[in-house]
Design an enzyme around this catalytic site. Structure first.
Site, short mmCIF file in Angstrom:
data_model
loop_
_atom_site.label_atom_id
_atom_site.label_comp_id
_atom_site.label_asym_id
_atom_site.label_seq_id
_atom_site.Cartn_x
_atom_site.Cartn_y
_atom_site.Cartn_z
N ARG A 93 -6.62 14.01 22.08
CA ARG A 93 -6.29 12.64 21.67
C ARG A 93 -4.83 12.60 21.24
O ARG A 93 -4.41 13.39 20.39
CB ARG A 93 -7.21 12.23 20.51
N HIS A 113 -18.41 10.28 16.43
CA HIS A 113 -17.22 10.35 15.57
C HIS A 113 -17.14 11.74 14.94
O HIS A 113 -18.15 12.28 14.50
CB HIS A 113 -17.38 9.27 14.48
N HIS A 155 -7.04 16.75 18.32
CA HIS A 155 -6.07 15.71 17.95
C HIS A 155 -4.65 16.24 18.04
O HIS A 155 -4.34 17.28 17.48
CB HIS A 155 -6.26 15.29 16.50
N ASN A 186 -16.88 7.30 3.31
CA ASN A 186 -15.49 7.38 2.92
C ASN A 186 -15.01 6.19 2.06
O ASN A 186 -15.05 5.06 2.52
CB ASN A 186 -14.71 7.43 4.23
N ASP A 196 -13.66 12.95 7.54
CA ASP A 196 -14.43 12.32 6.46
C ASP A 196 -15.93 12.38 6.74
O ASP A 196 -16.71 11.77 6.01
CB ASP A 196 -13.96 10.88 6.21
N HIS A 234 -7.37 2.15 16.85
CA HIS A 234 -7.76 1.78 15.48
C HIS A 234 -7.89 0.28 15.30
O HIS A 234 -7.53 -0.27 14.26
CB HIS A 234 -6.78 2.34 14.45
O1 EZ4 Z 1 -9.70 6.71 11.09
O2 EZ4 Z 1 -12.44 8.64 10.04
O3 EZ4 Z 1 -11.60 8.69 15.54
N1 EZ4 Z 1 -11.31 8.92 14.44
C1 EZ4 Z 1 -10.83 8.05 13.57
C2 EZ4 Z 1 -10.67 8.54 12.18
C3 EZ4 Z 1 -10.87 7.43 11.20
C4 EZ4 Z 1 -11.27 7.93 9.87
C5 EZ4 Z 1 -11.52 6.78 8.93
O4 EZ4 Z 1 -12.26 7.20 7.90
O5 EZ4 Z 1 -10.56 6.93 13.88
O6 EZ4 Z 1 -9.43 9.16 12.00
CO CO Z 2 -11.39 6.40 15.68
#
Ligand code: EZ4
Ligand code: CO
Length: 405
Positions: free
Chosen positions: A147, A314, A122, A37, A318, A214
């Site tokens: 989340r 993850h 989400h 990304n 992206d 974050h």
């Molecule tokens: O902010 O992938 O857990 N997911 C995240 C994402 C990240 C993005 C950053 O490129 O934290 O939303």
């Molecule tokens: Co994250």
């Protein structure tokens, strides 16, 4: 069998995706995801200039040796660009091996450990009520884990909150220069407890809640947040602090029993080795695309299993659907699978390019017996949506200081 050709394609069906196709002299091919990304073209150049020429003519069945060759063999180990390049080649080679064997990749890893892959959705809203209404939508669809992120009162923008945008693709897909987000730790603390308290009041204890910080807090602030979150029983608190200094998580850990998750930006096992072996985290969130592919994630999962750390790859928009496919195989196999982040299968353009038959039912993802990774890449469709430079925002404190992501 030999590798005859490797193609690298960048497409932007809303977000940029870098897709690698490895083709053998016998006509079999495999695909892999190399999307980094905001730095996509650096990976394309690395692959085209420095990886592809070294692999033409090699035996694609030697996945481990090719992995080691691209990692140890280049003098400059690690780093996101190198590891995304290795990852894409690695996924493509597993795809080829599965197709030749007539087996899905998870069978090559050791077979299924569970019926399906539990997902978390989400919910991100402009207000607490708005966020909770989105939780309700996911619960109505059958999701058991969500989340929660909510706009922070007093800040103009909060990362991850969609505003008037309909999805993450629209939010993040077309920003030729990095926008700037604001951060205030004080304002965050003023709202996060209310969000979770109201969520528990409305949904009881039937739904698992997660939250992503974050990396905006220092370790001692994360410790405070972890303590405040204990009464709400989060499944995990994600990216509470940066852990470049892995020891810093000791500060958080000694203060709270809230489970901790980290790893979406990590490129190798070395980035999380201390966190795992000192049992400072509960979930490791490395992505196949960013940490060296299926070969590397399998190794990290096995290492983590010794320390009761689960994998929770993850799953943001992206990462291309090819990465999601790789995660499906790892997740269904790994004895220490935790949960998979899920934001849907992309928009219509993305679905035109990436074809698969994964299904989602009641918050679980299921897969077929399709050989290899079980995902197809339509190059013709991809060419309709060329690369567009686009960046994630940067984060600044209210006085202008550049802050952690
Ligand atoms: O902010 O992938 O857990 N997911 C995240 C994402 C990240 C993005 C950053 O490129 O934290 O939303
Ligand atoms: Co994250």
């Amino acid at each position: 069998m030999k590798i005859k050709e490797i193609k690298v394609t960048v497409c932007s069906p809303g977000r940029n995706f870098v897709t690698v196709k490895v083709i053998t002299d016998e006509g079999t091919y495999g695909i892999g995801d190399a999307t980094l990304n905001g730095r996509e073209m650096a990976v394309v150049t690395y692959l085209e200039e420095h990886v592809v020429p070294c692999l033409i003519g090699r035996d694609p069945s030697e996945i481990e040796d090719i992995w080691q060759y691209l990692y140890k063999g280049v003098y400059w180990r690690k780093g996101p660009i190198t590891m995304a390049s290795i990852a894409a080649i690695d996924m493509a080679l597993w795809d080829i091996k599965g197709k030749i064997a007539g087996l899905p990749v998870y069978q090559l890893l050791g077979g299924k450990s569970r019926r399906g892959v539990t997902l978390y959705a989400h919910a991100n809203g402009e207000s607490i009520n708005d966020t909770l209404d989105k939780v309700q939508e996911h619960v109505d669809q059958g999701f058991k884990a969500v989340r929660l992120q909510s706009a922070i009162p007093g800040l103009k923008v909060t990362y991850g909150v969609l505003g008037d945008k309909k999805d993450y693709f629209e939010l993040q897909g077309n920003r030729p220069l990095p926008p700037e987000d604001e951060w205030s730790t004080q304002k965050y603390f003023n709202s996060i407890v209310d969000l979770m308290r109201q969520a528990r009041a409305r949904f009881g204890n039937e739904v698992e809640f997660l939250h992503d910080v974050h990396s905006r807090l220092t370790p001692i602030e994360s410790a405070r947040l972890g303590k405040l979150m204990e009464e709400f029983s989060l499944l995990f608190l994600e990216d509470a602090s940066i852990a470049e200094n892995q020891d810093s998580y000791k500060v958080i850990r000694q203060h709270t029993t809230t489970p901790l998750a980290i790893g979406e930006t990590y490129n190798t096992i070395w980035d999380c080795k201390d966190l795992i072996q000192n049992q400072l985290i509960d979930y490791i969130r490395v992505a196949a695309t960013h940490a060296g592919g299926i070969t590397a994630l399998r190794r990290i999962a096995d290492f983590a299993s010794i320390y009761n750390v689960k994998i929770a790859p993850h799953g943001a928009p992206d990462l291309s659907p090819v990465c999601f496919a790789a995660h499906m195989h790892l997740n269904i196999w790994a004895p220490n699978f935790g949960i998979q982040e899920f934001v849907g299968f992309g928009n219509d353009k993305s679905k035109e390019i990436f074809k698969h038959n994964f299904t989602v039912e009641n918050g679980m993802a299921y897969m077929s017996e399709a050989p290899g990774l079980g995902i197809e890449f339509d190059e013709e469709a991809a060419l309709k949506y060329p690369y567009k430079r686009s960046y994630l925002p940067v984060s600044r404190l209210e006085d202008g200081t550049l802050w952690n992501w």
